[in-house]
Write an enzyme that holds these catalytic residues in place. Structure first.
Site, PDB file in Angstrom:
ATOM      1  N   GLY A  30       1.143  -0.615  -0.123  1.00 60.86           N
ATOM      2  CA  GLY A  30       0.276  -0.286   0.085  1.00 60.86           C
ATOM      3  C   GLY A  30       1.222   1.769   0.096  1.00 60.86           C
ATOM      4  CG  ASN A  82       0.403   0.758   5.082  1.00 61.11           C
ATOM      5  OD1 ASN A  82      -0.159   1.755   5.727  1.00 61.11           O
ATOM      6  ND2 ASN A  82       0.226   1.682   3.580  1.00 61.11           N
ATOM      7  CE1 TYR A 117      -9.690   0.364   8.149  1.00 60.75           C
ATOM      8  CE2 TYR A 117      -9.885   1.124  10.377  1.00 60.75           C
ATOM      9  CZ  TYR A 117      -9.551   1.178   9.257  1.00 60.75           C
ATOM     10  OH  TYR A 117      -8.275   1.475   9.173  1.00 60.75           O
ATOM     11  CB  ALA A 138     -14.189  -7.487  12.728  1.00 58.52           C
ATOM     12  CE  LYS A 161      -6.292  -1.571   9.397  1.00 57.61           C
ATOM     13  NZ  LYS A 161      -5.436  -1.609   8.691  1.00 57.61           N
TER      14      LYS A 161
HETATM   15  P1  NAP Z   1      -5.206   5.472   2.086  1.00 58.36           P
HETATM   16  O1  NAP Z   1      -4.430   6.634   1.642  1.00 58.36           O
HETATM   17  O2  NAP Z   1      -5.982   4.558   1.317  1.00 58.36           O
HETATM   18  O3  NAP Z   1      -3.975   3.830   0.570  1.00 58.36           O
HETATM   19  C1  NAP Z   1      -4.020   2.912   0.852  1.00 58.36           C
HETATM   20  C2  NAP Z   1      -3.457   2.340   0.486  1.00 58.36           C
HETATM   21  O4  NAP Z   1      -3.478   0.419   0.109  1.00 58.36           O
HETATM   22  C3  NAP Z   1      -3.111   2.307  -1.139  1.00 58.36           C
HETATM   23  O5  NAP Z   1      -1.701   2.383  -1.780  1.00 58.36           O
HETATM   24  C4  NAP Z   1      -3.425   1.427  -1.897  1.00 58.36           C
HETATM   25  O6  NAP Z   1      -2.904   1.294  -3.290  1.00 58.36           O
HETATM   26  C5  NAP Z   1      -3.433   0.184  -1.261  1.00 58.36           C
HETATM   27  N1  NAP Z   1      -4.550  -0.922  -1.692  1.00 58.36           N
HETATM   28  C6  NAP Z   1      -5.912  -0.894  -1.193  1.00 58.36           C
HETATM   29  N2  NAP Z   1      -6.204  -2.513  -1.831  1.00 58.36           N
HETATM   30  C7  NAP Z   1      -5.721  -3.005  -2.308  1.00 58.36           C
HETATM   31  C8  NAP Z   1      -5.065  -4.264  -2.417  1.00 58.36           C
HETATM   32  N3  NAP Z   1      -5.835  -5.227  -2.527  1.00 58.36           N
HETATM   33  N4  NAP Z   1      -3.861  -4.593  -2.539  1.00 58.36           N
HETATM   34  C9  NAP Z   1      -3.271  -4.298  -2.929  1.00 58.36           C
HETATM   35  N5  NAP Z   1      -3.042  -2.384  -2.356  1.00 58.36           N
HETATM   36  C10 NAP Z   1      -4.143  -1.924  -2.153  1.00 58.36           C
HETATM   37  O7  NAP Z   1      -4.655   4.674   3.297  1.00 58.36           O
HETATM   38  P2  NAP Z   1      -4.467   5.322   4.331  1.00 58.36           P
HETATM   39  O8  NAP Z   1      -4.891   6.115   4.767  1.00 58.36           O
HETATM   40  O9  NAP Z   1      -2.717   5.926   3.743  1.00 58.36           O
HETATM   41  O10 NAP Z   1      -4.031   3.714   5.376  1.00 58.36           O
HETATM   42  C11 NAP Z   1      -3.125   3.108   5.479  1.00 58.36           C
HETATM   43  C12 NAP Z   1      -3.356   1.943   6.339  1.00 58.36           C
HETATM   44  O11 NAP Z   1      -2.967   2.362   7.660  1.00 58.36           O
HETATM   45  C13 NAP Z   1      -4.403   1.092   6.771  1.00 58.36           C
HETATM   46  O12 NAP Z   1      -4.493  -0.288   6.579  1.00 58.36           O
HETATM   47  C14 NAP Z   1      -5.093   1.612   7.073  1.00 58.36           C
HETATM   48  O13 NAP Z   1      -6.056   1.103   7.169  1.00 58.36           O
HETATM   49  C15 NAP Z   1      -4.268   2.067   7.963  1.00 58.36           C
HETATM   50  N6  NAP Z   1      -4.874   3.245   9.337  1.00 58.36           N
HETATM   51  C16 NAP Z   1      -5.623   4.850   8.660  1.00 58.36           C
HETATM   52  C17 NAP Z   1      -5.929   5.267   9.263  1.00 58.36           C
HETATM   53  C18 NAP Z   1      -5.889   6.846   9.241  1.00 58.36           C
HETATM   54  O14 NAP Z   1      -6.764   7.866   9.945  1.00 58.36           O
HETATM   55  N7  NAP Z   1      -5.568   7.786   7.825  1.00 58.36           N
HETATM   56  C19 NAP Z   1      -5.987   5.664  10.271  1.00 58.36           C
HETATM   57  C20 NAP Z   1      -5.518   3.656  11.036  1.00 58.36           C
HETATM   58  C21 NAP Z   1      -5.509   2.974  10.325  1.00 58.36           C
HETATM   59  P3  NAP Z   1      -4.167   1.228  -4.815  1.00 58.36           P
HETATM   60  O15 NAP Z   1      -2.580   2.783  -4.898  1.00 58.36           O
HETATM   61  O16 NAP Z   1      -3.512   0.141  -5.657  1.00 58.36           O
HETATM   62  O17 NAP Z   1      -5.730   1.404  -4.147  1.00 58.36           O
END
Ligand code: NAP
Length: 251
Positions: free
Chosen positions: A16, A94, A159, A161, A163
């Protein structure tokens, strides 16, 4: 003499990595000397991160296209890392998605999609990396969980569950792999400014902000700095832990 970088010549896979937290982790790890294998659903999505990485350490990274929920595609990513570098030192699970809905009306497919993209992916990548890491007698796995995996959240049963599952996976894998000098930890971010949270409405964002003692959303770099710490020798006696990075929201 220039001081040694924290992750000098370490081989790191970041899933990701096309934007948000994954991109920030890639950039900070590169700044600390790591050589990167980046993964997303398309190579084109990774170009910006590759440019940012190059600006940090003047090294090209390996770009891989994979759906993290599909075993064969995950195996290919790890194989590419091993074919090129002969080892994997750091794995950052990630990649993640949200498909929010109330439990009573959540489509079964949305449950399955979120669980496989967020949780099954971490199992698949950890399994694929565990073998070479056991052989090397070293390695670090970092799982990006969430505070909602600890507290739960209305509208995010799937989501939350996934995490919470990552936390249990982290603790189990840490116990299994510790004797082989492989550490496994999770980071539980709160609300971080990325595309994932940008799509929340202003009213909801305001409500969330009121619950954050530090009074602001986090930045992706603030998660990446903790990931670098967990990947480095500075955390050599830490395994099986969940580090909450949320501005004080969950205590
Ligand atoms: P984001 O900006 O939406 O980025 C998500 C990333 O995951 C993108 O690089 C996307 O790649 C990739 N991805 C999604 N589905 C995929 C798949 N099936 N196969 C391969 N890659 C995939 O999210 P973020 O906010 O940076 O979050 C990153 C992590 O942190 C996630 O696990 C999220 O749950 C966790 N998190 C985020 C927050 C927050 O507040 N932002 C809080 C807690 C936890 P593509 O470009 O190919 O779509």
């Amino acid at each position: 003499m220039t001081p040694m970088k924290l992750l000098q010549d370490k081989i790191a896979i970041v899933t990701g990595a096309s934007r948000g937290i994954g991109q920030a982790i890639a950039v900070e790890m590169a700044a600390q000397g790591a050589k990167l294998i980046l993964s997303a659903t398309s190579i084109a999505n990774l170009k910006d991160t590759a440019d940012l990485v190059k600006a940090q350490n003047n090294q090209s990274c390996i770009l891989t296209q994979a759906n993290v929920a599909i075993g064969d595609e995950v195996t290919e990513v790890v194989k590419k890392a091993l074919d090129t570098h002969g080892k994997v030192d750091i794995l950052v699970n990630n990649a993640g998605i949200t498909k929010d809905n109330l439990l009573a009306i959540m489509p079964e497919k949305d449950w399955d999609d979120v669980l496989s993209t967020n949780l099954k992916s971490a199992f698949l990548f950890s399994k694929a990396c565990a073998k070479p890491m056991v052989k090397q007698r070293s390695g670090v796995i970092i799982n990006i969980s969430s505070v909602v995996g600890i507290t739960g959240n209305a509208g995010q049963a799937n989501y939350a569950a996934s995490k919470a599952g990552m936390i249990a996976l982290t603790k189990s894998a840490a116990r299994e792999l510790a004797r082989r000098n492989i550490r496994v930890n999770a980071i539980a971010p709160g609300f971080i400014q990325t595309q994932m949270t940008n799509k929340l409405g202003d009213a909801l964002k305001q409500k969330v902000l009121e619950q954050i003692p530090l009074g602001r959303m986090g930045e992706p770099k603030e998660i990446a700095d903790v990931a670098v710490f967990l990947a480095s020798e500075h955390s050599r006696y830490i395994t099986g832990q969940v580090i909450v990075v949320d501005g004080g929201m969950v205590t």
